[in-house]
Design a protein around this motif. Structure first.
Motif, PDB file in Angstrom:
ATOM      1  N   VAL A 393      38.754  43.656  34.911  1.00 54.91           N
ATOM      2  CA  VAL A 393      39.706  42.569  35.161  1.00 54.91           C
ATOM      3  C   VAL A 393      39.404  41.379  34.257  1.00 54.91           C
ATOM      4  CG1 VAL A 393      40.404  40.843  36.866  1.00 54.91           C
ATOM      5  CG2 VAL A 393      40.326  43.264  37.502  1.00 54.91           C
ATOM      6  N   ILE A 394      38.123  41.031  34.122  1.00 50.91           N
ATOM      7  CA  ILE A 394      37.760  39.911  33.248  1.00 50.91           C
ATOM      8  C   ILE A 394      38.073  40.246  31.795  1.00 50.91           C
ATOM      9  CG2 ILE A 394      35.835  38.517  32.378  1.00 50.91           C
ATOM     10  CD1 ILE A 394      34.535  38.836  35.167  1.00 50.91           C
ATOM     11  N   ASN A 395      37.784  41.477  31.396  1.00 44.46           N
ATOM     12  CA  ASN A 395      38.056  41.898  30.013  1.00 44.46           C
ATOM     13  C   ASN A 395      39.546  41.984  29.710  1.00 44.46           C
ATOM     14  OD1 ASN A 395      35.315  42.137  29.609  1.00 44.46           O
ATOM     15  ND2 ASN A 395      35.273  44.376  29.815  1.00 44.46           N
ATOM     16  N   GLY A 396      40.353  42.087  30.765  1.00 44.34           N
ATOM     17  CA  GLY A 396      41.797  42.199  30.577  1.00 44.34           C
ATOM     18  C   GLY A 396      42.285  43.612  30.361  1.00 44.34           C
ATOM     19  N   THR A 397      41.440  44.600  30.651  1.00 43.32           N
ATOM     20  CA  THR A 397      41.834  46.002  30.465  1.00 43.32           C
ATOM     21  C   THR A 397      42.484  46.595  31.710  1.00 43.32           C
ATOM     22  OG1 THR A 397      39.626  46.782  31.102  1.00 43.32           O
ATOM     23  CG2 THR A 397      40.020  46.377  28.759  1.00 43.32           C
ATOM     24  N   GLN A 398      42.470  45.839  32.810  1.00 45.19           N
ATOM     25  CA  GLN A 398      43.083  46.290  34.050  1.00 45.19           C
ATOM     26  C   GLN A 398      43.617  45.069  34.783  1.00 45.19           C
ATOM     27  OE1 GLN A 398      40.272  48.572  36.413  1.00 45.19           O
ATOM     28  NE2 GLN A 398      41.768  50.137  36.843  1.00 45.19           N
ATOM     29  N   THR A 399      44.743  45.219  35.473  1.00 39.61           N
ATOM     30  CA  THR A 399      45.248  44.107  36.274  1.00 39.61           C
ATOM     31  C   THR A 399      44.486  44.039  37.594  1.00 39.61           C
ATOM     32  OG1 THR A 399      46.920  45.378  37.478  1.00 39.61           O
ATOM     33  CG2 THR A 399      47.554  44.473  35.313  1.00 39.61           C
ATOM     34  N   SER A 400      44.588  42.903  38.249  1.00 40.40           N
ATOM     35  CA  SER A 400      43.934  42.730  39.550  1.00 40.40           C
ATOM     36  C   SER A 400      44.449  43.737  40.562  1.00 40.40           C
ATOM     37  CB  SER A 400      44.172  41.299  40.056  1.00 40.40           C
ATOM     38  OG  SER A 400      43.683  40.361  39.143  1.00 40.40           O
ATOM     39  N   GLN A 401      45.755  43.958  40.555  1.00 38.55           N
ATOM     40  CA  GLN A 401      46.368  44.887  41.504  1.00 38.55           C
ATOM     41  C   GLN A 401      45.905  46.320  41.224  1.00 38.55           C
ATOM     42  OE1 GLN A 401      48.269  43.610  44.031  1.00 38.55           O
ATOM     43  NE2 GLN A 401      48.154  45.656  44.958  1.00 38.55           N
ATOM     44  N   GLN A 402      45.836  46.696  39.962  1.00 36.35           N
ATOM     45  CA  GLN A 402      45.364  48.043  39.612  1.00 36.35           C
ATOM     46  C   GLN A 402      43.917  48.250  40.073  1.00 36.35           C
ATOM     47  OE1 GLN A 402      46.017  47.850  35.386  1.00 36.35           O
ATOM     48  NE2 GLN A 402      47.942  49.008  35.465  1.00 36.35           N
ATOM     49  N   ALA A 403      43.086  47.263  39.844  1.00 35.38           N
ATOM     50  CA  ALA A 403      41.679  47.360  40.237  1.00 35.38           C
ATOM     51  C   ALA A 403      41.567  47.534  41.746  1.00 35.38           C
ATOM     52  CB  ALA A 403      40.923  46.110  39.791  1.00 35.38           C
ATOM     53  N   ALA A 404      42.310  46.725  42.492  1.00 39.37           N
ATOM     54  CA  ALA A 404      42.253  46.794  43.951  1.00 39.37           C
ATOM     55  C   ALA A 404      42.757  48.141  44.469  1.00 39.37           C
ATOM     56  CB  ALA A 404      43.073  45.654  44.554  1.00 39.37           C
ATOM     57  N   GLU A 405      43.844  48.627  43.877  1.00 43.55           N
ATOM     58  CA  GLU A 405      44.408  49.909  44.326  1.00 43.55           C
ATOM     59  C   GLU A 405      43.446  51.062  44.077  1.00 43.55           C
ATOM     60  OE1 GLU A 405      48.158  50.175  42.343  1.00 43.55           O
ATOM     61  OE2 GLU A 405      49.133  48.702  43.671  1.00 43.55           O
ATOM     62  N   GLU A 406      42.775  51.047  42.934  1.00 45.09           N
ATOM     63  CA  GLU A 406      41.832  52.125  42.636  1.00 45.09           C
ATOM     64  C   GLU A 406      40.599  52.058  43.543  1.00 45.09           C
ATOM     65  OE1 GLU A 406      40.927  52.614  38.504  1.00 45.09           O
ATOM     66  OE2 GLU A 406      43.045  52.619  37.917  1.00 45.09           O
ATOM     67  N   LEU A 407      40.148  50.839  43.852  1.00 41.53           N
ATOM     68  CA  LEU A 407      39.014  50.704  44.770  1.00 41.53           C
ATOM     69  C   LEU A 407      39.370  51.229  46.162  1.00 41.53           C
ATOM     70  CD1 LEU A 407      37.532  47.180  43.899  1.00 41.53           C
ATOM     71  CD2 LEU A 407      36.558  49.413  43.367  1.00 41.53           C
ATOM     72  N   GLN A 408      40.558  50.872  46.652  1.00 38.36           N
ATOM     73  CA  GLN A 408      40.969  51.320  47.979  1.00 38.36           C
ATOM     74  C   GLN A 408      41.167  52.832  48.009  1.00 38.36           C
ATOM     75  OE1 GLN A 408      41.131  49.335  50.825  1.00 38.36           O
ATOM     76  NE2 GLN A 408      41.244  51.359  51.791  1.00 38.36           N
ATOM     77  N   LYS A 409      41.736  53.380  46.952  1.00 34.76           N
ATOM     78  CA  LYS A 409      41.938  54.841  46.873  1.00 34.76           C
ATOM     79  C   LYS A 409      40.594  55.564  46.921  1.00 34.76           C
ATOM     80  CE  LYS A 409      44.036  58.449  43.999  1.00 34.76           C
ATOM     81  NZ  LYS A 409      44.764  58.743  42.731  1.00 34.76           N
ATOM     82  N   GLY A 410      39.612  55.042  46.182  1.00 39.57           N
ATOM     83  CA  GLY A 410      38.284  55.649  46.192  1.00 39.57           C
ATOM     84  C   GLY A 410      37.642  55.579  47.562  1.00 39.57           C
ATOM     85  N   LEU A 411      37.789  54.420  48.223  1.00 37.63           N
ATOM     86  CA  LEU A 411      37.212  54.258  49.560  1.00 37.63           C
ATOM     87  C   LEU A 411      37.893  55.190  50.556  1.00 37.63           C
ATOM     88  CD1 LEU A 411      35.161  52.617  51.227  1.00 37.63           C
ATOM     89  CD2 LEU A 411      36.970  50.929  51.631  1.00 37.63           C
ATOM     90  N   ASP A 412      39.215  55.277  50.482  1.00 36.21           N
ATOM     91  CA  ASP A 412      39.967  56.144  51.401  1.00 36.21           C
ATOM     92  C   ASP A 412      39.585  57.614  51.251  1.00 36.21           C
ATOM     93  OD1 ASP A 412      41.414  54.074  52.531  1.00 36.21           O
ATOM     94  OD2 ASP A 412      43.142  54.313  51.190  1.00 36.21           O
ATOM     95  N   SER A 413      39.098  58.001  50.064  1.00 42.02           N
ATOM     96  CA  SER A 413      38.799  59.413  49.809  1.00 42.02           C
ATOM     97  C   SER A 413      37.616  59.920  50.622  1.00 42.02           C
ATOM     98  CB  SER A 413      38.545  59.633  48.314  1.00 42.02           C
ATOM     99  OG  SER A 413      37.303  59.066  47.919  1.00 42.02           O
ATOM    100  N   TRP A 414      36.765  58.976  51.102  1.00 41.25           N
ATOM    101  CA  TRP A 414      35.613  59.448  51.891  1.00 41.25           C
ATOM    102  C   TRP A 414      35.358  58.649  53.175  1.00 41.25           C
ATOM    103  CZ3 TRP A 414      31.655  56.115  52.981  1.00 41.25           C
ATOM    104  CH2 TRP A 414      31.524  54.977  52.183  1.00 41.25           C
ATOM    105  N   TYR A 415      35.885  57.427  53.255  1.00 40.20           N
ATOM    106  CA  TYR A 415      35.532  56.573  54.387  1.00 40.20           C
ATOM    107  C   TYR A 415      36.634  56.548  55.434  1.00 40.20           C
ATOM    108  CZ  TYR A 415      34.233  52.498  57.147  1.00 40.20           C
ATOM    109  OH  TYR A 415      33.884  51.652  58.185  1.00 40.20           O
ATOM    110  N   LYS A 416      36.262  56.878  56.647  1.00 38.05           N
ATOM    111  CA  LYS A 416      37.184  56.802  57.780  1.00 38.05           C
ATOM    112  C   LYS A 416      36.575  55.838  58.805  1.00 38.05           C
ATOM    113  CE  LYS A 416      39.814  59.993  56.009  1.00 38.05           C
ATOM    114  NZ  LYS A 416      39.464  59.697  54.609  1.00 38.05           N
ATOM    115  N   PRO A 417      37.201  54.661  58.992  1.00 39.35           N
ATOM    116  CA  PRO A 417      36.643  53.678  59.924  1.00 39.35           C
ATOM    117  C   PRO A 417      36.453  54.253  61.314  1.00 39.35           C
ATOM    118  CG  PRO A 417      38.466  52.739  58.654  1.00 39.35           C
ATOM    119  CD  PRO A 417      38.453  54.210  58.377  1.00 39.35           C
ATOM    120  N   ALA A 418      35.342  53.847  61.938  1.00 41.64           N
ATOM    121  CA  ALA A 418      35.074  54.304  63.320  1.00 41.64           C
ATOM    122  C   ALA A 418      36.112  53.693  64.258  1.00 41.64           C
ATOM    123  CB  ALA A 418      33.679  53.882  63.724  1.00 41.64           C
ATOM    124  N   LYS A 419      36.612  54.510  65.161  1.00 38.25           N
ATOM    125  CA  LYS A 419      37.625  54.021  66.121  1.00 38.25           C
ATOM    126  C   LYS A 419      36.961  53.711  67.460  1.00 38.25           C
ATOM    127  CE  LYS A 419      40.971  54.563  63.184  1.00 38.25           C
ATOM    128  NZ  LYS A 419      41.568  53.355  62.556  1.00 38.25           N
TER     129      LYS A 419
END
Length: 419
Positions: A393-419
């Motif tokens: 994001v600082i380098n300007g190679t990715q937008t803030s929204q793209q960075a956030a979406e990829e982080l959330q996608k990665g987290l969703d791939s393995w993390y399931k919040p405890a209910k």
């Protein structure tokens, strides 16, 4: 030759017991640690203070090289040859030791009441029922600045984001100094001194961090994208070639007086004090607008626990209660300025820069880095991915929204919040 780390429990000459519950025998305790740079502080200040008040107990500080500590400690714990007291890294590494039965539950040890739940969070089970290390110190994030540069340019420490960017613009326009010393080559600084530094003011510290763990918030929500958007605006102020600039490069640029501001962790204080030939000050992460509640990353860094198989638990607990005391906190925090006591009892710092950092606890709410508890146990690792995305994001190679979406996608791939 490196000090041999070995369990040292010596049962010495018997002493007469008393109604007050004196130790039946002399005891010797050994402390395992990765902080070999702390050896003189333990030998010359901490251990003598404890032994003077507890003449029946002898303590030896026996550190390993930091890169060898985890593997060496695990091997010795498995073999039954580890020391009585175990210096604890924060979060999952120590939790794993507890879950394997290597660390004792210290929940009821006298002195643990001196720490808040946030202070204990790095060494508490996910369900909050057991705490297995006494918190020793945290590091605080903010910005260190060159006082002489600020005075020369007529800049006062900024309190809001608008004031922060106005100060950066003024420094850039003058041309004498690089506005801010930070590179993105080593990745981690972009997240640790960037995203995690300013982010708590967006996600409201513990409120947002815990909501993320519970699945009530997402990294694509505005309060999590916002810090990326602010980081993207840092680019014009980092100097030419910042993309190839390493962490030591940034330290040198600041201490040599070539940069006016350094996005910092308080661990820099001791080194900067010896290297910089100018007066320094510090300011906390600027709030979005005047009147907002401020939040600081006051991140748990080091604790100390008890080997569950120590042959002298009473002596070990006596030492741990002392580590939880205001006396230990005062000695340790002043011997290592920038590593702050996690005790609820305030510690007066002798170093003015360290005192400036710790004073923020009185006006801001403390939190820890958002990625460190629970959320970086899987693959992709959220902490390491946040390094990459922050740099992008600082380098300007990715937008803030793209960075956030990829982080959330990665987290969703393995993390399931405890209910």
């Amino acid at each position: 030759m490196r000090t041999k780390v070995f369990v040292a429990l010596l049962m010495g000459t018997s002493v007469l017991g008393t109604a007050g519950g004196a130790f039946a025998q002399d005891a010797a305790l050994t402390i395992e640690s990765w902080r070999n740079d702390d050896l003189s502080i333990w030998q010359e200040k901490l251990i003598p203070a404890f032994e003077a008040a507890n003449p029946g107990i002898k303590v030896t500080f026996a550190p390993s090289a930091p890169t060898e500590y985890n593997a060496a400690l695990n091997a010795k714990l498995d073999a039954g040859s580890a020391g009585d007291l175990i210096t604890c890294r924060p979060f999952d590494a120590s939790l794993e030791l507890y879950n394997k039965g290597h660390l004792a539950d210290l929940t009821g040890v006298p002195g643990m009441e001196n720490f808040t739940d946030v202070a204990k969070s790095a060494w508490t089970t996910d369900d909050g029922k057991a705490t297995f290390c006494v918190p020793m110190a945290s590091v605080i994030h903010g910005f260190i600045y060159n006082k002489e540069a600020f005075e020369k340019l007529g800049i006062t420490p900024p309190a809001t984001e608008d004031e922060f960017f106005a100060a950066l613009e003024k420094i850039k326009a003058d041309g004498t100094y690089i506005p801010m010393a930070m590179g993105t080559k080593d990745l981690w600084e972009a997240a640790t001194m960037g995203y995690q530094n300013i982010g708590p003011n967006y996600w409201h510290g513990e409120e947002g961090r815990l909501a993320l763990i519970k699945g009530e918030q997402k990294l694509t929500d505005p309060q999590w994208v916002g810090p990326f958007e602010a980081l993207a605006k840092w680019k014009p102020y980092l100097g030419d070639g910042f993309e190839a600039q390493t962490y030591p490069d940034s330290q040198n640029l600041f201490t040599l007086g070539r940069a006016a501001i350094y996005p910092a962790g308080s661990w820099e204080i001791s080194g900067f004090n010896t290297q910089a030939q100018f007066k320094m000050g510090a300011f906390p992460p600027p709030v979005k607008k005047a009147g907002d509640t401020c939040y600081i990353s006051d991140h748990n860094d080091i604790g100390i626990g008890m080997n569950a198989k120590t042959k002298n638990p009473d002596a070990a607990k006596k030492f741990l209660s002392w580590v939880a005391s205001p006396e230990f906190a005062t000695i340790y925090a002043n011997a290592l300025p920038g590593f702050f006591s996690l005790s609820s009892t305030p510690v007066k710092m002798e170093d003015p820069l360290a005192q400036e950092f710790v004073s923020w606890r009185d006006k801001c709410k403390s939190t820890i880095r958002s990625t460190y508890q629970i959320l970086s146990r899987g693959t992709p690792n959220l902490e390491n991915e946040t390094w990459v995305k922050s740099a992008n994001v600082i380098n300007g190679t990715q937008t803030s929204q793209q960075a956030a979406e990829e982080l959330q996608k990665g987290l969703d791939s393995w993390y399931k919040p405890a209910k």
